[in-house]
Design a protein around this motif. Structure first.
Motif, short mmCIF file in Angstrom:
data_model
loop_
_atom_site.label_atom_id
_atom_site.label_comp_id
_atom_site.label_asym_id
_atom_site.label_seq_id
_atom_site.Cartn_x
_atom_site.Cartn_y
_atom_site.Cartn_z
N ASN A 135 0.82 -1.20 0.00
CA ASN A 135 0.00 0.00 0.00
C ASN A 135 0.86 1.26 0.00
N VAL A 136 1.89 1.25 0.83
CA VAL A 136 2.80 2.40 0.89
C VAL A 136 3.54 2.58 -0.42
N LEU A 137 4.05 1.47 -0.98
CA LEU A 137 4.76 1.55 -2.25
C LEU A 137 3.85 2.12 -3.35
N GLY A 138 2.59 1.71 -3.34
CA GLY A 138 1.65 2.22 -4.33
C GLY A 138 1.44 3.72 -4.21
N GLY A 158 14.30 5.35 -13.57
CA GLY A 158 13.44 4.18 -13.48
C GLY A 158 11.99 4.60 -13.43
N SER A 159 11.13 3.61 -13.35
CA SER A 159 9.69 3.87 -13.29
C SER A 159 9.31 4.38 -11.90
N PRO A 160 8.11 4.94 -11.75
CA PRO A 160 7.65 5.34 -10.42
C PRO A 160 7.69 4.19 -9.41
N ASP A 161 7.36 2.98 -9.85
CA ASP A 161 7.43 1.82 -8.95
C ASP A 161 8.87 1.57 -8.51
N ASP A 162 9.82 1.71 -9.46
CA ASP A 162 11.23 1.53 -9.13
C ASP A 162 11.68 2.55 -8.09
N LEU A 163 11.28 3.80 -8.27
CA LEU A 163 11.67 4.86 -7.35
C LEU A 163 11.07 4.65 -5.96
N ALA A 164 9.82 4.21 -5.93
CA ALA A 164 9.17 3.96 -4.64
C ALA A 164 9.92 2.90 -3.85
N TYR A 165 10.26 1.82 -4.53
CA TYR A 165 10.99 0.74 -3.85
C TYR A 165 12.39 1.20 -3.44
N LEU A 168 12.02 3.33 -0.21
CA LEU A 168 11.54 2.68 1.00
C LEU A 168 12.42 1.53 1.47
N ALA A 169 12.97 0.74 0.55
CA ALA A 169 13.67 -0.49 0.94
C ALA A 169 14.82 -0.26 1.91
N PRO A 170 15.74 0.71 1.67
CA PRO A 170 16.82 0.89 2.64
C PRO A 170 16.34 1.36 4.01
N ILE A 171 15.25 2.11 4.04
CA ILE A 171 14.71 2.55 5.33
C ILE A 171 14.16 1.35 6.10
N ALA A 172 13.42 0.49 5.40
CA ALA A 172 12.89 -0.72 6.02
C ALA A 172 14.01 -1.66 6.45
N HIS A 173 15.08 -1.71 5.67
CA HIS A 173 16.22 -2.56 6.02
C HIS A 173 16.89 -2.06 7.30
N ASP A 193 21.41 7.52 11.42
CA ASP A 193 22.44 8.01 10.50
C ASP A 193 22.25 7.44 9.10
N ARG A 194 21.99 6.13 9.03
CA ARG A 194 21.82 5.48 7.74
C ARG A 194 20.60 6.02 6.99
N ILE A 195 19.49 6.16 7.70
CA ILE A 195 18.26 6.61 7.07
C ILE A 195 18.39 8.05 6.60
N GLN A 196 18.98 8.90 7.43
CA GLN A 196 19.14 10.30 7.04
C GLN A 196 20.08 10.44 5.85
#
Length: 208
Positions: A135-138, A158-165, A168-173, A193-196
């Motif tokens: 839902n968030v990625l969408g 990349g596509s909007p889907d690529d940019l969304a992932y 978000l992915a490194p923040i979730a990681h 530090d990593r997220i910022q």
């Protein structure tokens, strides 16, 4: 204050009291889930943790699954929707605000306990969690698609889907590694530090 002046029948708790009880039950459940796992925690144990009867718990939650669902709605990926709603409509500022608000939402005792729960019990692929992430990625993809159509961000990444992932992915990681129930202060600072740093790099790249 009497029940007449307060508008309540004798013995009925106020909305504030009911809310406090529900929050206490949720926090107790998360503590026990993080320690013993979802399967290893009983309804009786949750009620006893806050000195209440099982009947009081069932007045607030239908069962353990309802408690889990409530926890995910408060501390799961749904928090990203709030971060999206409150972010400014300027690409670079949006990215950094989104990351900062998500970090604030996920670096709380309740949110860190949720991460311990899903990691400990193998719930990382739970349908509730997966649906929240999708839902968030969408929603992120919709924002990036609009900005690309308005030529406010680069279209060659990349596509909007690529940019969304990619956002978000490194923040979730970072959340998975360093924002769990047993995280030390040093680990929490590493996540920050990593997220910022990721958000700042992403914002620069997106608009350069």
């Amino acid at each position: 204050m009497s029940s007449i002046t307060s508008g309540r029948r004798p013995g009925r708790p106020s909305k504030a009291e009911a809310g406090d009880t529900k929050a206490a039950l949720l926090d107790a459940a998360l503590r026990l889930f993080a320690q013993k796992g979802y399967a290893g925690t009983s309804i009786r144990a949750i009620a006893r943790e806050v000195g209440l009867s099982e009947s009081v718990l069932y007045a607030h939650f239908a069962g353990k699954q309802a408690i889990y669902d409530a926890a995910m709605s408060l501390a799961g990926p749904q928090a990203a929707d709030v971060a999206l709603d409150e972010a400014p409509d300027e690409p670079a500022a949006f990215v950094e605000s989104f990351a900062a608000r998500l970090l604030a939402a996920w670096d709380t005792p309740r949110s860190r306990q949720v991460m311990s729960l899903v990691s400990r019990d193998g719930l990382i692929h739970d349908e509730t969690l997966a649906a929240g992430i999708e839902n968030v990625l969408g929603h992120l993809a919709e924002v990036f698609a609009r900005w690309q159509s308005e030529q406010r961000i680069r279209t060659d990444l990349g596509s909007p889907d690529d940019l969304a992932y990619a956002l978000l992915a490194p923040i979730a990681h970072a959340r998975l590694l360093w924002l769990h129930g047993e995280a030390t202060q040093a680990q929490r600072e590493r996540a920050r530090d990593r997220i910022q740093a990721h958000a700042a790099l992403f914002a620069r790249t997106l608009t350069r």
